[in-house]
Design an enzyme around this catalytic site. Structure first.
Site, PDB file in Angstrom:
ATOM      1  N   LYS A  83      23.120  22.634 -13.952  1.00  0.00           N
ATOM      2  CA  LYS A  83      24.096  22.465 -12.865  1.00  0.00           C
ATOM      3  C   LYS A  83      25.220  23.514 -12.903  1.00  0.00           C
ATOM      4  CE  LYS A  83      23.365  17.559 -12.057  1.00  0.00           C
ATOM      5  NZ  LYS A  83      23.957  16.247 -11.866  1.00  0.00           N
ATOM      6  N   ASP A 119      26.891  15.129  -5.940  1.00  0.00           N
ATOM      7  CA  ASP A 119      27.142  14.032  -6.901  1.00  0.00           C
ATOM      8  C   ASP A 119      28.520  13.429  -6.633  1.00  0.00           C
ATOM      9  OD1 ASP A 119      24.765  14.367  -8.342  1.00  0.00           O
ATOM     10  OD2 ASP A 119      25.660  15.860  -9.669  1.00  0.00           O
ATOM     11  N   GLY A 143      34.943  10.002 -21.033  1.00  0.00           N
ATOM     12  CA  GLY A 143      34.038  11.143 -21.128  1.00  0.00           C
ATOM     13  C   GLY A 143      34.644  12.369 -20.463  1.00  0.00           C
ATOM     14  N   GLY A 145      32.322  15.351 -20.096  1.00  0.00           N
ATOM     15  CA  GLY A 145      31.183  16.258 -19.970  1.00  0.00           C
ATOM     16  C   GLY A 145      30.970  16.672 -18.527  1.00  0.00           C
ATOM     17  N   GLY A 146      29.750  17.105 -18.222  1.00  0.00           N
ATOM     18  CA  GLY A 146      29.434  17.602 -16.884  1.00  0.00           C
ATOM     19  C   GLY A 146      29.680  16.565 -15.795  1.00  0.00           C
ATOM     20  N   ALA A 147      29.238  15.340 -16.027  1.00  0.00           N
ATOM     21  CA  ALA A 147      29.379  14.304 -14.999  1.00  0.00           C
ATOM     22  C   ALA A 147      30.853  13.976 -14.757  1.00  0.00           C
ATOM     23  CB  ALA A 147      28.614  13.055 -15.423  1.00  0.00           C
ATOM     24  N   ASN A 167      38.223  11.190 -24.244  1.00  0.00           N
ATOM     25  CA  ASN A 167      36.947  11.727 -24.734  1.00  0.00           C
ATOM     26  C   ASN A 167      36.902  11.708 -26.250  1.00  0.00           C
ATOM     27  OD1 ASN A 167      34.394  12.820 -23.946  1.00  0.00           O
ATOM     28  ND2 ASN A 167      35.048  14.801 -24.778  1.00  0.00           N
ATOM     29  N   TYR A 237      22.429   4.401 -14.854  1.00  0.00           N
ATOM     30  CA  TYR A 237      21.717   3.378 -14.075  1.00  0.00           C
ATOM     31  C   TYR A 237      20.433   2.900 -14.759  1.00  0.00           C
ATOM     32  CZ  TYR A 237      19.254   7.547 -12.510  1.00  0.00           C
ATOM     33  OH  TYR A 237      18.565   8.730 -12.485  1.00  0.00           O
TER      34      TYR A 237
HETATM   35  P1  ATR Z   1      26.663  14.704 -18.678  1.00  0.00           P
HETATM   36  O1  ATR Z   1      26.149  15.889 -17.911  1.00  0.00           O
HETATM   37  O2  ATR Z   1      25.828  13.456 -18.510  1.00  0.00           O
HETATM   38  O3  ATR Z   1      28.115  14.467 -18.458  1.00  0.00           O
HETATM   39  P2  ATR Z   1      27.346  15.940 -21.194  1.00  0.00           P
HETATM   40  O4  ATR Z   1      27.999  17.069 -20.459  1.00  0.00           O
HETATM   41  O5  ATR Z   1      26.499  16.242 -22.384  1.00  0.00           O
HETATM   42  O6  ATR Z   1      26.428  15.076 -20.236  1.00  0.00           O
HETATM   43  O7  ATR Z   1      28.529  14.920 -21.634  1.00  0.00           O
HETATM   44  C1  ATR Z   1      28.289  13.809 -22.413  1.00  0.00           C
HETATM   45  C2  ATR Z   1      29.582  13.008 -22.584  1.00  0.00           C
HETATM   46  O8  ATR Z   1      29.292  11.857 -23.388  1.00  0.00           O
HETATM   47  C3  ATR Z   1      30.701  13.761 -23.314  1.00  0.00           C
HETATM   48  O9  ATR Z   1      31.945  13.285 -22.871  1.00  0.00           O
HETATM   49  C4  ATR Z   1      30.441  13.340 -24.769  1.00  0.00           C
HETATM   50  O10 ATR Z   1      31.563  13.441 -25.617  1.00  0.00           O
HETATM   51  P3  ATR Z   1      31.895  14.831 -26.410  1.00  0.00           P
HETATM   52  O11 ATR Z   1      32.467  15.742 -25.382  1.00  0.00           O
HETATM   53  O12 ATR Z   1      32.850  14.461 -27.457  1.00  0.00           O
HETATM   54  O13 ATR Z   1      30.564  15.317 -26.940  1.00  0.00           O
HETATM   55  C5  ATR Z   1      30.096  11.897 -24.557  1.00  0.00           C
HETATM   56  N1  ATR Z   1      29.332  11.323 -25.668  1.00  0.00           N
HETATM   57  C6  ATR Z   1      28.049  11.568 -25.994  1.00  0.00           C
HETATM   58  N2  ATR Z   1      27.677  10.829 -27.065  1.00  0.00           N
HETATM   59  C7  ATR Z   1      28.770  10.095 -27.417  1.00  0.00           C
HETATM   60  C8  ATR Z   1      29.035   9.135 -28.450  1.00  0.00           C
HETATM   61  N3  ATR Z   1      28.100   8.763 -29.306  1.00  0.00           N
HETATM   62  N4  ATR Z   1      30.262   8.573 -28.488  1.00  0.00           N
HETATM   63  C9  ATR Z   1      31.217   8.934 -27.605  1.00  0.00           C
HETATM   64  N5  ATR Z   1      31.035   9.836 -26.614  1.00  0.00           N
HETATM   65  C10 ATR Z   1      29.841  10.418 -26.528  1.00  0.00           C
END
Ligand code: ATR
Length: 296
Positions: A83, A119, A143, A145-147, A167, A237
């Site tokens: 993305k 999205d 969170g 991340g990307g979403a 986060n 989901y």
């Molecule tokens: P997406 O595109 O679905 O947002 P992503 O960019 O990989 O996927 O982001 C994943 C998110 O889930 C991030 O906020 C990640 O936290 P970090 O930035 O600290 O990595 C969070 N995440 C993933 N596994 C986690 C866990 N076990 N506990 C807490 N946060 C988690």
């Protein structure tokens, strides 16, 4: 002939599909995408003669975008992990998608594809449909991340009052707040959640916690904290009900998962590709099919 032929990348189950026009999705992995249900249903309803093909792209993204264009593909979705990476290969980008920094929809024009982020609007539509207004509300995003980027931008675009981004790693929350370039956002690490004033908030769960069995609640293990929600969204989901959603329902807090977001991002993308309007009846019909495929 170029070594980059998009038709070499069709996912196994779709190799024999034939149509007048093609739509598709690029991602890796891509086998379990539900998007063909959305777009093939729309095509049949409007007699568009289109079929939606998942392309499993594991390298050379730009070359395969070019091959898709040269093959006449009308529109594409882009999913994990591309993305953000797709942006340099676009002929144009919508202003919102540019600010989010992520694109999930490519619309064909005279020289290439223009990128959009449906999205964000898809999530917004699903929240509005639940009778909730994010304007002037205080939001807690879990969170970064990307979403979460699309979610943060939605809060900014639709004038939320304040947005806390919590986060696991603080640096990503700080970066997201900075990228949004707006005093609206307050980044926090998970252990600092008590800095948020007690009150009522809309919670939007954007971490991947909850995808796996036994994951528990995301980030913060304090029911009092989650009790501050008066509306909650989990972008996950599948499963239909994460621990986060189950907790909210147990407390009688209205909560939705990400399936309507998936539905509406697809509908908005298709409206862009085909220049049509999709009504509530057709949306409901597609939603029923998605539920049946996923949960039964
Ligand atoms: P997406 O595109 O679905 O947002 P992503 O960019 O990989 O996927 O982001 C994943 C998110 O889930 C991030 O906020 C990640 O936290 P970090 O930035 O600290 O990595 C969070 N995440 C993933 N596994 C986690 C866990 N076990 N506990 C807490 N946060 C988690």
């Amino acid at each position: 002939m170029s070594v980059f032929n998009i038709w070499d990348k069709v996912t196994e189950d779709y190799k024999t599909v034939k149509a007048d026009k093609y739509l598709g999705i690029f991602g890796y992995p891509i086998k379990h995408t539900l998007s063909p249900i959305i777009h093939d249903t729309i095509s049949d309803e409007f007699s568009l003669g289109e079929r939606y093909i998942p392309f499993e792209i594991n390298c050379d993204l730009g070359d395969y975008i070019k091959s898709a264009y040269d093959s006449g593909i009308v529109g594409l979705n882009i999913t994990v992990p591309y993305k953000e990476k797709v942006i340099p290969f676009l002929s144009d980008i919508d202003v919102d998608a540019k600010k989010i920094g992520a694109v999930n929809t490519l619309v064909r024009n005279d020289i290439g594809y223009k990128g959009y982020n449906t999205d964000m609007e898809g999530l917004y539509r699903s929240i509005v449909e639940s009778g909730v207004n994010i304007k002037d509300r205080e939001i807690i995003i879990l969170g970064a991340g990307g979403a979460a980027r699309a979610v943060a931008y939605m809060c900014k675009k639709y004038n939320s009052k304040k947005v806390y981004i919590i986060n696991r790693s603080l640096d990503k929350a700080v970066k997201l707040a900075c990228d949004m370039d707006d005093g609206l956002f307050i980044p926090l690490s998970a252990d600092k959640y008590n800095n948020i004033p007690k009150g009522k908030y809309i919670f939007i769960q954007c971490t991947s916690v909850g995808l796996k069995d036994g994951d528990g609640l995301p980030l913060i293990n304090d029911v009092e904290f989650y009790n501050q929600a008066d509306f909650a969204v989990d972008l996950i989901y599948n499963p239909a009900k994460t621990e986060f959603i189950k907790f909210m329902e147990k407390q009688n807090i209205s909560a939705i998962n990400g399936l309507k977001m998936l539905l509406y991002q697809g509908i908005i993308a298709n409206e862009l590709w085909n220049d049509i309007k999709i009504d509530a009846n057709l949306s409901d019909k597609i939603y029923t099919k998605l539920i049946k495929k996923l949960y039964s």
